[in-house]
Scaffold this motif. Structure first.
Motif, PDB file in Angstrom:
ATOM      1  N   ALA A 253       0.833  -1.206   0.000  1.00  0.00           N
ATOM      2  CA  ALA A 253       0.000   0.000   0.000  1.00  0.00           C
ATOM      3  C   ALA A 253       0.867   1.255   0.000  1.00  0.00           C
ATOM      4  CB  ALA A 253      -0.927   0.003   1.211  1.00  0.00           C
ATOM      5  N   VAL A 254       1.996   1.195   0.701  1.00  0.00           N
ATOM      6  CA  VAL A 254       2.915   2.339   0.716  1.00  0.00           C
ATOM      7  C   VAL A 254       3.650   2.439  -0.615  1.00  0.00           C
ATOM      8  CG1 VAL A 254       4.953   3.324   1.823  1.00  0.00           C
ATOM      9  CG2 VAL A 254       3.171   2.273   3.219  1.00  0.00           C
ATOM     10  N   LEU A 255       4.141   1.320  -1.124  1.00  0.00           N
ATOM     11  CA  LEU A 255       4.877   1.337  -2.386  1.00  0.00           C
ATOM     12  C   LEU A 255       3.998   1.815  -3.547  1.00  0.00           C
ATOM     13  CD1 LEU A 255       6.855  -2.031  -2.068  1.00  0.00           C
ATOM     14  CD2 LEU A 255       7.808   0.276  -1.966  1.00  0.00           C
ATOM     15  N   ALA A 256       2.713   1.472  -3.507  1.00  0.00           N
ATOM     16  CA  ALA A 256       1.809   1.849  -4.601  1.00  0.00           C
ATOM     17  C   ALA A 256       1.579   3.352  -4.677  1.00  0.00           C
ATOM     18  CB  ALA A 256       0.467   1.126  -4.430  1.00  0.00           C
ATOM     19  N   SER A 257       1.911   4.083  -3.618  1.00  0.00           N
ATOM     20  CA  SER A 257       1.690   5.532  -3.625  1.00  0.00           C
ATOM     21  C   SER A 257       2.677   6.264  -4.516  1.00  0.00           C
ATOM     22  CB  SER A 257       1.784   6.086  -2.197  1.00  0.00           C
ATOM     23  OG  SER A 257       3.089   5.882  -1.667  1.00  0.00           O
ATOM     24  N   ASP A 258       3.791   5.609  -4.891  1.00  0.00           N
ATOM     25  CA  ASP A 258       4.786   6.224  -5.773  1.00  0.00           C
ATOM     26  C   ASP A 258       4.399   5.922  -7.219  1.00  0.00           C
ATOM     27  OD1 ASP A 258       6.955   7.134  -7.182  1.00  0.00           O
ATOM     28  OD2 ASP A 258       8.440   6.380  -5.763  1.00  0.00           O
ATOM     29  N   VAL A 259       3.802   6.899  -7.881  1.00  0.00           N
ATOM     30  CA  VAL A 259       3.302   6.705  -9.243  1.00  0.00           C
ATOM     31  C   VAL A 259       4.447   6.410 -10.207  1.00  0.00           C
ATOM     32  CG1 VAL A 259       2.038   7.775 -11.141  1.00  0.00           C
ATOM     33  CG2 VAL A 259       1.334   8.207  -8.779  1.00  0.00           C
ATOM     34  N   ARG A 260       5.582   7.111 -10.049  1.00  0.00           N
ATOM     35  CA  ARG A 260       6.715   6.897 -10.953  1.00  0.00           C
ATOM     36  C   ARG A 260       7.201   5.454 -10.886  1.00  0.00           C
ATOM     37  NH1 ARG A 260      11.193  11.117  -9.431  1.00  0.00           N
ATOM     38  NH2 ARG A 260      10.785  10.077  -7.439  1.00  0.00           N
ATOM     39  N   ARG A 261       7.271   4.917  -9.675  1.00  0.00           N
ATOM     40  CA  ARG A 261       7.741   3.539  -9.525  1.00  0.00           C
ATOM     41  C   ARG A 261       6.748   2.564 -10.157  1.00  0.00           C
ATOM     42  NH1 ARG A 261       7.045  -0.705  -5.979  1.00  0.00           N
ATOM     43  NH2 ARG A 261       8.873  -2.049  -5.738  1.00  0.00           N
ATOM     44  N   SER A 262       5.456   2.796  -9.924  1.00  0.00           N
ATOM     45  CA  SER A 262       4.440   1.900 -10.491  1.00  0.00           C
ATOM     46  C   SER A 262       4.493   1.914 -12.013  1.00  0.00           C
ATOM     47  CB  SER A 262       3.050   2.326 -10.003  1.00  0.00           C
ATOM     48  OG  SER A 262       2.963   2.252  -8.594  1.00  0.00           O
ATOM     49  N   GLU A 263       4.668   3.110 -12.605  1.00  0.00           N
ATOM     50  CA  GLU A 263       4.743   3.202 -14.066  1.00  0.00           C
ATOM     51  C   GLU A 263       5.999   2.513 -14.593  1.00  0.00           C
ATOM     52  OE1 GLU A 263       4.553   7.363 -14.783  1.00  0.00           O
ATOM     53  OE2 GLU A 263       2.360   7.474 -14.601  1.00  0.00           O
ATOM     54  N   ALA A 264       7.129   2.685 -13.897  1.00  0.00           N
ATOM     55  CA  ALA A 264       8.376   2.056 -14.333  1.00  0.00           C
ATOM     56  C   ALA A 264       8.275   0.537 -14.270  1.00  0.00           C
ATOM     57  CB  ALA A 264       9.540   2.550 -13.476  1.00  0.00           C
ATOM     58  N   LEU A 265       7.662   0.006 -13.196  1.00  0.00           N
ATOM     59  CA  LEU A 265       7.512  -1.445 -13.069  1.00  0.00           C
ATOM     60  C   LEU A 265       6.592  -1.998 -14.147  1.00  0.00           C
ATOM     61  CD1 LEU A 265       7.253  -1.851  -9.184  1.00  0.00           C
ATOM     62  CD2 LEU A 265       9.204  -2.394 -10.647  1.00  0.00           C
ATOM     63  N   GLU A 266       5.540  -1.258 -14.484  1.00  0.00           N
ATOM     64  CA  GLU A 266       4.623  -1.700 -15.538  1.00  0.00           C
ATOM     65  C   GLU A 266       5.329  -1.704 -16.897  1.00  0.00           C
ATOM     66  OE1 GLU A 266       1.323  -3.127 -17.398  1.00  0.00           O
ATOM     67  OE2 GLU A 266       1.729  -2.990 -15.233  1.00  0.00           O
ATOM     68  N   LYS A 267       6.147  -0.681 -17.124  1.00  0.00           N
ATOM     69  CA  LYS A 267       6.895  -0.623 -18.385  1.00  0.00           C
ATOM     70  C   LYS A 267       7.911  -1.764 -18.464  1.00  0.00           C
ATOM     71  CE  LYS A 267       9.472   2.626 -21.276  1.00  0.00           C
ATOM     72  NZ  LYS A 267      10.049   3.997 -21.361  1.00  0.00           N
ATOM     73  N   GLU A 268       8.564  -2.065 -17.328  1.00  0.00           N
ATOM     74  CA  GLU A 268       9.513  -3.173 -17.284  1.00  0.00           C
ATOM     75  C   GLU A 268       8.817  -4.489 -17.612  1.00  0.00           C
ATOM     76  OE1 GLU A 268      12.474  -5.439 -14.085  1.00  0.00           O
ATOM     77  OE2 GLU A 268      10.824  -4.157 -13.406  1.00  0.00           O
ATOM     78  N   LYS A 269       7.625  -4.673 -17.064  1.00  0.00           N
ATOM     79  CA  LYS A 269       6.882  -5.906 -17.303  1.00  0.00           C
ATOM     80  C   LYS A 269       6.536  -6.054 -18.786  1.00  0.00           C
ATOM     81  CE  LYS A 269       2.566  -8.203 -15.969  1.00  0.00           C
ATOM     82  NZ  LYS A 269       1.311  -8.067 -15.179  1.00  0.00           N
ATOM     83  N   GLN A 270       6.106  -4.953 -19.418  1.00  0.00           N
ATOM     84  CA  GLN A 270       5.747  -5.010 -20.839  1.00  0.00           C
ATOM     85  C   GLN A 270       6.962  -5.318 -21.709  1.00  0.00           C
ATOM     86  OE1 GLN A 270       3.932  -1.207 -21.605  1.00  0.00           O
ATOM     87  NE2 GLN A 270       2.073  -1.676 -20.425  1.00  0.00           N
ATOM     88  N   LEU A 271       8.105  -4.696 -21.393  1.00  0.00           N
ATOM     89  CA  LEU A 271       9.315  -4.957 -22.172  1.00  0.00           C
ATOM     90  C   LEU A 271       9.783  -6.401 -22.010  1.00  0.00           C
ATOM     91  CD1 LEU A 271      11.275  -1.624 -21.509  1.00  0.00           C
ATOM     92  CD2 LEU A 271      10.227  -2.360 -23.663  1.00  0.00           C
ATOM     93  N   GLN A 272       9.691  -6.933 -20.793  1.00  0.00           N
ATOM     94  CA  GLN A 272      10.092  -8.329 -20.557  1.00  0.00           C
ATOM     95  C   GLN A 272       9.219  -9.282 -21.359  1.00  0.00           C
ATOM     96  OE1 GLN A 272      12.630  -9.524 -19.088  1.00  0.00           O
ATOM     97  NE2 GLN A 272      13.272  -8.286 -17.327  1.00  0.00           N
ATOM     98  N   GLU A 273       7.922  -9.002 -21.418  1.00  0.00           N
ATOM     99  CA  GLU A 273       7.015  -9.868 -22.180  1.00  0.00           C
ATOM    100  C   GLU A 273       7.353  -9.848 -23.667  1.00  0.00           C
ATOM    101  OE1 GLU A 273       3.155  -8.416 -21.235  1.00  0.00           O
ATOM    102  OE2 GLU A 273       3.037  -9.477 -19.298  1.00  0.00           O
ATOM    103  N   ARG A 274       7.694  -8.652 -24.187  1.00  0.00           N
ATOM    104  CA  ARG A 274       8.027  -8.558 -25.605  1.00  0.00           C
ATOM    105  C   ARG A 274       9.334  -9.280 -25.919  1.00  0.00           C
ATOM    106  NH1 ARG A 274       6.624  -2.112 -26.459  1.00  0.00           N
ATOM    107  NH2 ARG A 274       4.340  -2.337 -26.306  1.00  0.00           N
ATOM    108  N   ILE A 275      10.329  -9.121 -25.034  1.00  0.00           N
ATOM    109  CA  ILE A 275      11.628  -9.764 -25.252  1.00  0.00           C
ATOM    110  C   ILE A 275      11.502 -11.285 -25.227  1.00  0.00           C
ATOM    111  CG2 ILE A 275      13.925 -10.105 -24.219  1.00  0.00           C
ATOM    112  CD1 ILE A 275      13.802  -7.166 -23.326  1.00  0.00           C
ATOM    113  N   ASN A 276      10.622 -11.797 -24.382  1.00  0.00           N
ATOM    114  CA  ASN A 276      10.500 -13.252 -24.193  1.00  0.00           C
ATOM    115  C   ASN A 276       9.570 -13.915 -25.205  1.00  0.00           C
ATOM    116  OD1 ASN A 276      12.244 -13.204 -21.984  1.00  0.00           O
ATOM    117  ND2 ASN A 276      10.566 -12.796 -20.539  1.00  0.00           N
ATOM    118  N   ARG A 277       9.020 -13.151 -26.154  1.00  0.00           N
ATOM    119  CA  ARG A 277       8.175 -13.769 -27.172  1.00  0.00           C
ATOM    120  C   ARG A 277       9.021 -14.660 -28.080  1.00  0.00           C
ATOM    121  NH1 ARG A 277       4.680  -8.556 -29.241  1.00  0.00           N
ATOM    122  NH2 ARG A 277       3.430  -8.275 -27.333  1.00  0.00           N
TER     123      ARG A 277
END
Length: 711
Positions: A253-277
């Motif tokens: 709940a505390v970590l989710a309050s940092d919008v920049r971190r949440s956006e960076a983690l989401e972007k990392e997840k999308q890039l990992q999915e594309r690389i692993n195709r």
């Protein structure tokens, strides 16, 4: 097109409070007499009186509009000929000699008699209507029996704010100072601020102080909700509401309050999915890999890799153990979820942080940690607090709200108190000196006004008076006084716990083991310890609300305990006036006695007639003290009594408790109150209660040592 079935729905929408029985009766009358109801007047005659009688305030014009809609639903566009329309003229087939027909008027009836249908059957069945009204009255009585006492309707009172145009709104992003000019704030008809100015330099820590009910919290809300606009480039957070309880862990709940971190983690997840195709071309995979590496460098520069450790450290400082940080937020009470909200704000690090009584939900260990954390804060802080030590520790400036203006002082609270007294005394001396000068000059003018030889001197003195600045007498705030009534002596011993152990049920662990505690008739005991250690449970053992699992509670038979709970606001009827609250809880006394009880705790004049919901938090606390005093106790047990009280009122409470002739046991984290009142310090820790030698100073040393070890 007729739509008779829609009539009940239309009536429900138009008259939400119309009893079901009356609505059904109106529908039945319209449906059964549809063929005979051909005009608006007939519908008004049939059901209009019932609608108006059941709906106070329904005007005649509005009633006719509703009846017009009802007749449209009843007949659609094919309205029958209304009986109140003019009859159609009948053409004669031949000339009639009127003189010849004088003796035979019956022959003329077919010409002159108005052709009308029989009057419609719209007579009201009074027996049926009476039964419907009786059923409606019975249902209303049942609802009233299950509902609380009739409450006065709360007027919609809201705060409004205005300010001069912000000239810094489009300045360079690097400028993070806040300046609000010509600020006006009103709450209903009450003016809280008028032409005030707020100047906050970036990196300074401001304490907002003033008496209870003067508008400190309202000012914070006006800033946080945007009615008072700050420059857009400044990020702001206000800790006002607790975090909603759900399945999210406290740490997440505390970590989710940092919008920049949440956006960076989401972007990392999308890039990992594309690389692993598997079907990804090598060239495309390399492109996404480069983007991922750049993202990792950016995250490292922002320190996002250290975010979980930083969030965990903040939560630990506010009292959450590593195990508790993994638990879902829904398992924690409102006070603990407020700590999560505070942790989120500290984790995000906004440019401007607004805090309203941040120490209320904290124990002394967490308060000490928060003081140290805020001393290293990089941004700007504006906080409202009653805790004198907290204000002394963190504040670089004090903003004093009084007489509808804001005065700024450099330094902490102690420095403000000294400077303010000197400043007001100087202003009063200047005002008195100017009044003397004005009086002396006016006397000279009046004496020689018509003396030609001294005309020039008179004119020069008149101009001098016009040039003098207008000074006003200083409005000194009245000193706060509390007073508990004298009580009878009960003799010793008063209250004892002998070999007491306690747990809530056979399956739960023991909260206390082998407690041996004693108090006497003029004890001054303060109980401290971390939240969750069992301080409130100990109070309830002393009160007798919890029965010891083993051991004995011994109490003097003449003891009358007055208990102040930290949730006292929940026990007040918010729709009653202050006097009504006292009369409800302490019946049989006169209005003068109730007013005297309120006056002993600073609630006088019109405040005695105000509804409780319109009072500030501090005024509600004073009302709770007045109610407590009316019970005439000879022993006081107080659980966090300083929550919502201003600094001056905390001082007044401490002095009143010292003068009280009975015993006092209190739980508090306010060091000023503890210093004023307590002679014994009980520390609740590890299922034991220890009478600590050395008092507050020794306990402070132990807590600071514990924090240093944790760091």
């Amino acid at each position: 097109m007729a739509d008779v079935a829609a009539i009940p729905t239309y009536l429900s929408a138009t008259f939400p409070k119309l009893p079901d029985e009356i609505r059904e009766y109106v529908f039945t009358v319209l449906k059964e007499n549809a063929d005979d109801l051909s005009s608006i007047d007939e519908v008004v005659e049939a059901v209009g009186d019932h609608l108006q009688a059941s709906t106070p305030g329904l005007k005649e014009d509005r009633c006719r509009d509703i009846c017009e809609r009802l007749i449209r639903l009843l007949h659609g566009d094919n309205l029958p000929v209304a009986r109140n329309e003019a009859p159609t003229t009948k053409k004669l087939e031949e000339t009639i000699d009127m003189a010849a027909q004088q003796t035979n008027f019956k022959a003329m009836e077919s010409i002159w008699k108005v052709q009308t249908r029989e009057a419609p059957s719209t007579a009201v069945d009074h027996k049926k209507l009476k039964r419907a009204e009786n059923r409606a009255a019975d249902k209303q009585a049942e609802r009233a029996a299950t509902e609380p006492t009739t409450r006065r309707k709360r007027p919609e009172v809201t705060a409004t704010a205005s300010q001069a145009a912000n000239r810094n709104i489009n300045l360079n992003v690097a400028i993070k100072d806040v300046k609000l000019e010509q600020v006006d704030i009103s709450f209903g008809t009450k003016m809280l601020l008028q032409s005030a100015e707020i100047m906050m330099a970036y990196g300074r820590r401001y304490g907002l102080v003033g008496r209870n009910g003067i508008g400190k919290t309202t000012l914070l809300k006006m800033i946080s909700c945007g009615q008072l606009q700050i420059p857009k480039q400044i990020s702001m957070l206000s800790v006002e509401q607790e975090v909603e309880g759900d399945d999210t862990s406290v740490l997440d709940a505390v970590l989710a309050s940092d919008v920049r971190r949440s956006e960076a983690l989401e972007k990392e997840k999308q890039l990992q999915e594309r690389i692993n195709r598997p079907t990804m071309a090598e060239e495309e995979r390399n492109k996404y890999s480069d983007q991922l590496n750049k993202l990792y460098i950016e995250m490292e520069s922002l320190g996002l890799d250290k975010a979980p450790a930083r969030a965990a450290a903040i939560l630990y400082g506010l009292g959450f153990t590593p195990e508790e940080q993994k638990k879902p937020t829904k398992e924690f009470s409102g006070g603990w979820r407020m700590r999560v909200a505070l942790a989120r704000a500290l984790f995000v690090k906004p440019d401007l942080l607004l805090l309203d009584e941040p120490t209320n939900m904290l124990d002394m260990r967490a308060v000490y940690w928060l003081e140290g954390h805020l001393q290293d804060w990089e941004g700007t802080i504006l906080t409202v607090s009653h805790d004198r030590k907290f204000l002394n520790e963190i504040c670089t400036d004090i903003v004093h709200l009084h007489t509808r203006r804001l005065d700024h002082y450099k330094g902490n609270y102690d420095n403000f108190e000294k400077t303010m007294t000197e400043k007001l005394s100087q202003q009063q001396r200047e005002f008195e000196a100017q009044q003397q000068l004005r009086a002396h000059t006016q006397e000279f003018i009046d004496k020689f006004r018509y003396n030609a030889k001294r005309a020039a001197m008179v004119q020069s003195r008149i101009k001098m008076l016009e040039r003098l600045p207008v000074l006003h007498a200083v409005e000194f705030e009245s000193e706060v006084h509390f007073r508990f009534p004298d009580c009878e002596s009960v003799g010793n011993p008063v209250l004892q716990l002998d070999d007491v152990a306690f747990r809530y049920n056979p399956d739960s662990p023991y909260l206390f083991r082998k407690l041996n505690l004693g108090t006497h008739e003029n004890s001054r005991i303060c109980i401290v310890g971390e939240n969750g250690a069992g301080k409130t449970t100990l109070l309830k053992l002393l009160l007798g609300e919890h029965e010891p699992t083993t051991g004995m509670r011994n109490v003097n038979r003449r003891l009358r305990i007055g208990y102040f709970t930290q949730h006292h606001v929940d026990q007040l009827d918010l729709d009653m006036s202050t006097i009504e609250v006292l009369a409800h809880k302490n019946p049989g006394k006169t209005q003068e006695e109730y007013r005297a009880a309120l006056g002993r705790f600073g609630l006088s004049g019109d405040v005695a007639l105000q509804a409780v919901y319109s009072l500030s938090g501090g005024q509600k606390s004073r009302l709770a003290f007045a109610n407590l005093a009316l019970m005439n106790p000879n022993y006081l047990i107080l659980d966090e009594p300083t929550n919502h009280l201003d600094v001056e009122t905390v001082e007044a409470l401490g002095k009143a408790l010292n003068k009280f002739t009975g015993g006092v046991v209190l739980v508090s984290h306010d060091e000023r109150l503890i210093e004023l009142v307590c002679k014994e310090l009980w520390v609740v820790k590890d299922r034991m209660v220890t009478n600590l030698e050395g008092g507050l100073d020794e306990y402070r040393k132990q807590v600071y040592k514990q924090l240093q070890l944790a760091a």
